[in-house]
Design an enzyme around this catalytic site. Structure first.
Site, short mmCIF file in Angstrom:
data_model
loop_
_atom_site.label_atom_id
_atom_site.label_comp_id
_atom_site.label_asym_id
_atom_site.label_seq_id
_atom_site.Cartn_x
_atom_site.Cartn_y
_atom_site.Cartn_z
N ARG A 141 1.65 8.23 5.72
CA ARG A 141 2.38 8.02 4.47
C ARG A 141 3.63 7.17 4.67
O ARG A 141 4.65 7.40 4.02
CB ARG A 141 2.76 9.37 3.82
N ARG B 59 6.33 6.78 -1.68
CA ARG B 59 7.49 7.07 -2.52
C ARG B 59 8.83 7.07 -1.81
O ARG B 59 9.86 7.05 -2.47
CB ARG B 59 7.27 8.41 -3.24
N ARG C 147 5.05 -0.08 -8.11
CA ARG C 147 4.20 0.91 -8.77
C ARG C 147 4.64 1.21 -10.21
O ARG C 147 3.96 1.97 -10.91
CB ARG C 147 4.20 2.21 -7.96
N ASP D 3 -6.55 6.20 -0.93
CA ASP D 3 -6.48 7.66 -0.96
C ASP D 3 -7.83 8.22 -0.56
O ASP D 3 -8.85 7.54 -0.71
CB ASP D 3 -6.09 8.16 -2.35
N TYR E 190 -11.37 19.38 -2.75
CA TYR E 190 -10.97 18.83 -4.06
C TYR E 190 -12.13 18.85 -5.05
O TYR E 190 -11.96 19.17 -6.22
CB TYR E 190 -10.40 17.41 -3.91
#
Ligand code: CP3
Length: 349
Positions: free
Chosen positions: A30, A34, A43, A79, A154
């Site tokens: 990562r 962010r 973004r 992702d 998921y």
């Protein structure tokens, strides 16, 4: 020379292959995302999955941390659920939540309805990898995929889960559905990795983030054979393979045996112990990601311990023990990167 492989002197690839290095290579899970203001800027008004399907945005976001930190590898921006989206599974990535699946998978019919992945589903991935490899030059690109167990969680839960109760209920109670589902996801993961490697990725990482929810026996019986198939397929492409999970202190030996060249160790496991467990393989990790919030000298002292511990391994790639936290100060990661890249690996007496 134009025919020379631009990544041939990469310390990252050398460490993955267990070759001697003059310094410890470093990248961060990562590392894009962010914590970077330049990421938040590009973004703005663009959904997460939308940004993962635009070759120019993927290229820009993947390059951002390489430009800023000069890390020794780039990780492809995408992702673990993107390949499912690409084949037509109805899902979204909700900010602050994670992947959410509209129709959770429960039956053999649900599994059969998921198409296999072909390169035609992900032309934007091929394009982005080609762009990146051209831009990155000597810095290798890591391709990745989600491992069958973590992606299954998921799909079965319909969203993020702490206990993975429905997922494990299927694993224990409906072995035929479980086996079909993990085969399906494993095939998609292998195809997704192949697209990235065919377009120029130099190494791959299989993310089994939630494998720590399993006992070694259940992992070995119900999960490991599926991950092993994905890793074997990647191995046939000739690239080194990293296998990572969280909370996996009693699975690291099995995660290595599944077919990894290097096993990712999360921060809860002392690196010495991880090295002993993986035997004749390399390790990646494992500074606690919250140490970036400590005073710089405390962070660097702990980083030095990780580097020193890593010297006992067949190969060591420095990383955090899980992803960069969104509130991380990029200046701290900059200092950490410089520290690792200039840390002297003087011969030990
Ligand atoms: O490491 C990188 O820099 C490459 C990009 C990457 C992302 N996700 C981008 C992303 C990688 C390798 C992943 C893998 C991934 N995705 C995993 C395995 C790694 C891990 O962290 O254990 C998992 C479990 C996911 C599923 C997922 N996607 C979660 C839990 C979330 C967070 C949701 C949230 O908002 O808190 C995502 C979204 C996601 N994937 C973001 C990024 C940069 C944040 C979305 C945004 O910026 O809007």
């Amino acid at each position: 020379m134009s025919s020379a492989n631009p990544t041939q002197d990469s310390p990252f690839l050398a460490a993955l292959r267990g070759q001697e290095v003059s310094r410890t290579p470093v990248w961060y899970m990562r590392q894009a995302g962010r914590s970077l203001p330049e990421y938040l800027k590009v973004r703005e008004g663009v959904g997460m999955l939308e940004s993962c399907m635009d070759a120019d945005l993927i290229t820009e976001i993947t390059l951002q941390p390489v430009r800023r930190y000069g890390v020794d590898a780039a990780i492809f921006f995408s992702d673990i659920v993107l390949p499912l989206k690409a084949v037509g599974v109805d899902l979204d990535i909700k900010p602050g939540v994670g992947p959410v699946v509209a129709n959770p998978v429960r039956t053999l019919e649900d599994v059969a309805a998921i198409p296999d992945l072909t390169p035609e589903h992900v032309g934007f991935i091929t394009q982005a990898v080609r762009n990146l490899v051209a831009e990155l030059g000597p810095t290798p690109l890591i391709g990745f995929a989600g491992a069958p167990f973590t992606v299954a969680s998921y799909l079965v839960e319909g969203g993020p889960s702490k206990e993975h109760a429905r997922t494990k209920a299927m694993m224990f109670g409906a072995p035929d559905v479980w086996d079909a589902l993990l085969r399906k996801i494993g095939g998609i993961a292998a195809a997704f990795l192949q697209v990235q490697v065919d377009a120029g990725a130099s190494a791959v990482q299989l993310f089994d983030s939630w494998a720590g929810a399993l006992t070694p026996a259940d992992y070995a019986e119900h999960v490991m054979p599926h991950s092993a198939r994905v890793l074997a397929a990647a191995g046939e492409l000739g690239v080194p393979r990293i296998h990572f999970g969280v909370g996996t202190s009693n699975l690291l030996d099995l995660m290595g045996e599944a077919g990894a060249d290097v096993v990712g160790v999360d921060w809860r496991t002392p690196l010495e112990r991880g090295i002993a467990m993986v035997g004749d393989r390399g390790v990646q990790g494992n500074l606690d990601p919250t140490l970036v919030f400590a005073p710089t000298e405390v962070m660097l002292a702990r980083a030095a311990e990780v580097i020193e511990a890593g010297r006992a391994a067949k190969g060591h790639v420095f990383n955090l023990g899980h992803g960069v936290l969104p509130s991380t100060d990029p200046a701290q990661l900059q200092r950490l990167t410089e520290f690792v890249q200039t840390y002297p690996l003087t011969p030990r007496g």
